[in-house]
Write an enzyme that holds these catalytic residues in place. Structure first.
Site, PDB file in Angstrom:
ATOM      1  N   GLU A  33      29.804  99.369  88.290  1.00 50.15           N
ATOM      2  CA  GLU A  33      29.034  99.749  87.280  1.00 50.15           C
ATOM      3  C   GLU A  33      28.405  98.529  86.618  1.00 50.15           C
ATOM      4  OE1 GLU A  33      28.142 102.802  86.434  1.00 50.15           O
ATOM      5  OE2 GLU A  33      30.249 103.268  86.453  1.00 50.15           O
ATOM      6  N   ASP A 175      21.027 105.795  89.806  1.00 48.14           N
ATOM      7  CA  ASP A 175      21.224 107.159  89.622  1.00 48.14           C
ATOM      8  C   ASP A 175      20.096 108.117  90.302  1.00 48.14           C
ATOM      9  OD1 ASP A 175      22.910 106.232  87.798  1.00 48.14           O
ATOM     10  OD2 ASP A 175      21.628 106.789  85.950  1.00 48.14           O
ATOM     11  N   TYR A 227      21.640  98.891  76.359  1.00 50.96           N
ATOM     12  CA  TYR A 227      21.736  98.603  77.814  1.00 50.96           C
ATOM     13  C   TYR A 227      20.527  97.603  78.245  1.00 50.96           C
ATOM     14  CZ  TYR A 227      20.830 100.077  82.742  1.00 50.96           C
ATOM     15  OH  TYR A 227      20.952 100.146  84.093  1.00 50.96           O
TER      16      TYR A 227
HETATM   17  C1  GLA Z   1      22.969 103.947  83.992  1.00 50.81           C
HETATM   18  C2  GLA Z   1      21.598 103.426  84.598  1.00 50.81           C
HETATM   19  C3  GLA Z   1      22.089 102.839  86.228  1.00 50.81           C
HETATM   20  C4  GLA Z   1      23.138 102.102  86.027  1.00 50.81           C
HETATM   21  C5  GLA Z   1      24.438 102.460  85.220  1.00 50.81           C
HETATM   22  C6  GLA Z   1      25.505 101.773  84.877  1.00 50.81           C
HETATM   23  O1  GLA Z   1      23.343 105.111  84.538  1.00 50.81           O
HETATM   24  O2  GLA Z   1      20.733 104.318  84.776  1.00 50.81           O
HETATM   25  O3  GLA Z   1      20.898 102.335  86.682  1.00 50.81           O
HETATM   26  O4  GLA Z   1      22.981 100.708  85.627  1.00 50.81           O
HETATM   27  O5  GLA Z   1      23.981 102.989  84.137  1.00 50.81           O
HETATM   28  O6  GLA Z   1      26.133 101.149  86.210  1.00 50.81           O
END
Ligand code: GLA
Length: 381
Positions: A33, A175, A227
């Site tokens: 993660e 993702d 984020y």
């Molecule tokens: C979100 C982002 C991914 C990744 C996750 C954490 O889903 O879109 O790129 O960084 O958070 O692992």
């Protein structure tokens, strides 16, 4: 929804038949993660839940979008002028498909207008990549219809770029790769630096195991801004260490790296990333050895690291994880970006009802389902 029903819904909205139907899944991340934007390792798998699109090209430079999916804008047709698409110019859910079309054209691909009708079973806002599913299904449909043939990896990178540049979210590529590249029955090990992929068999039923996904149905308001701050913090830590990315801190050098960092926040972020990359390697080794149940403690250690070092868990996620573990789950962790969304729980088949009911009581608003790895994006029919 069947393919015929998807086509019929398209016809009802747009008054003609679609040229085809496509599906792209949401994902859960098994382990790894916030490692993607640190050039590290991730290990997602595709959910059986998909976003589906029925599509037909248009030759008048218009993009017309309609969604029957709860949460991604059930309502009227959104109509856009392809020539006027520009970062920041589109609002709401429609900016995701608009972003994909703009990015494909920016990359020089001869892709034009379309009518698109969407439906989805991916829970929206659950941290299960409903937006990546929307991007990937759009990109796959448009490239196939307009005769562009990117590889799945290129397709995923275009979708990530569309989210970074057009939507303005500094996400990593996990993702989109998961939605585009995962295969049924496997978790996908991705090395984000080299982009090397390996499909790792992940057959829970064969070992009498189950994986629960528990959507807490909360998303804390600061999630989006946080984020970017986490990403910037990781980049600052790598820069302070004179390294291209935190991926370059070897596990055995972690203590030395921590001693060299100027403040506690950078130390915490670094410790999570370095130990998390290690946990991905541990999970792969265990799966390769046929010891699926033994990944449980590694998943739980990942949660503790996200909670205490990366500090992106929340009360609701912790309740799910703590309840599951107290009831005898093999392992549990939050999955995805954090500050809400979903947790995953690994458990023995015989314990599913007991642990599931305990979670329902502890967090009544939550919704849970048992899952297995589904296929990546594909054309229907
Ligand atoms: C979100 C982002 C991914 C990744 C996750 C954490 O889903 O879109 O790129 O960084 O958070 O692992």
């Amino acid at each position: 929804m069947t393919e015929a029903a998807l086509g019929a819904a398209f016809t009802e909205v747009f008054g003609r038949a679609p040229e085809g139907g496509w599906a792209a899944p949401g994902r859960v991340n098994l382990i790894g993660e916030h490692t993607d934007y640190n050039d590290g390792f991730v290990m997602p798998f595709a959910l059986p839940h998909t976003t589906r699109a029925a599509v037909a090209r248009r030759d008048d430079g218009r993009l017309r979008l309609h969604s029957a999916a709860t949460g991604i804008g059930a309502g009227g047709v959104v109509e856009l002028d392809v020539a006027r698409l520009a970062p920041g110019a589109t609002e709401g859910w429609a900016r995701y498909p608009a972003a994909v079309l703009w990015t494909l054209r920016e990359a020089g691909h001869p892709v034009g207008g379309a009518d698109i009708h969407y439906t989805s079973t991916v829970p929206v806002g659950g941290g299960l990549s409903s937006s990546a599913a929307l991007q990937v299904v759009t990109a796959l449909a448009l490239t196939e219809l307009y005769g562009v043939e990117p590889t799945r990896q290129e397709l995923a990178l275009l979708c990530q770029r569309s989210e970074n540049v057009y939507v303005g979210a500094p996400v990593g590529v996990m993702d989109q790769i998961a939605s585009a590249c995962c295969t049924e029955g496997h978790a996908l090990h991705l090395d984000v630096r080299s982009m090397a992929q390996r499909q790792v068999p992940f057959d829970l039923a064969a070992e009498g195991l189950r994986l629960l996904v528990v959507d807490t149905r909360v998303k804390h308001a600061h999630a989006d801004g946080a984020y970017g701050e986490l990403r910037a913090g990781c980049e600052a830590a790598a820069a302070a260490l004179g390294l291209p990315a935190l991926r370059d801190v070897a596990y055995g050098d972690l203590d030395a790296a921590l001693a060299a960092l100027p403040d506690d926040r950078l130390r915490r972020l670094t410790r999570h990333i370095v130990t998390e990359n290690r946990r991905v390697e541990e999970v792969i080794a265990l799966l390769d050895a046929g010891r699926t149940a033994d990944i449980g403690p590694v998943l739980t250690a990942g949660h503790v690291s996200l909670r205490d070092d990366f500090r992106i868990s929340c009360a609701e996620l912790d309740v799910v994880v703590d309840t599951a573990l107290a009831e005898g789950a093999l392992g549990a962790r939050m999955t995805g970006g954090g500050f809400g969304g979903s947790a995953i729980v690994l458990l023995e088949e015989s314990a599913e009802e007991r642990i599931g009911s305990a979670i329902d009581r502890a967090l009544p608003q939550s919704r849970r389902f048992t899952t297995v790895p589904g296929p990546g994006a594909h054309r229907l029919g």
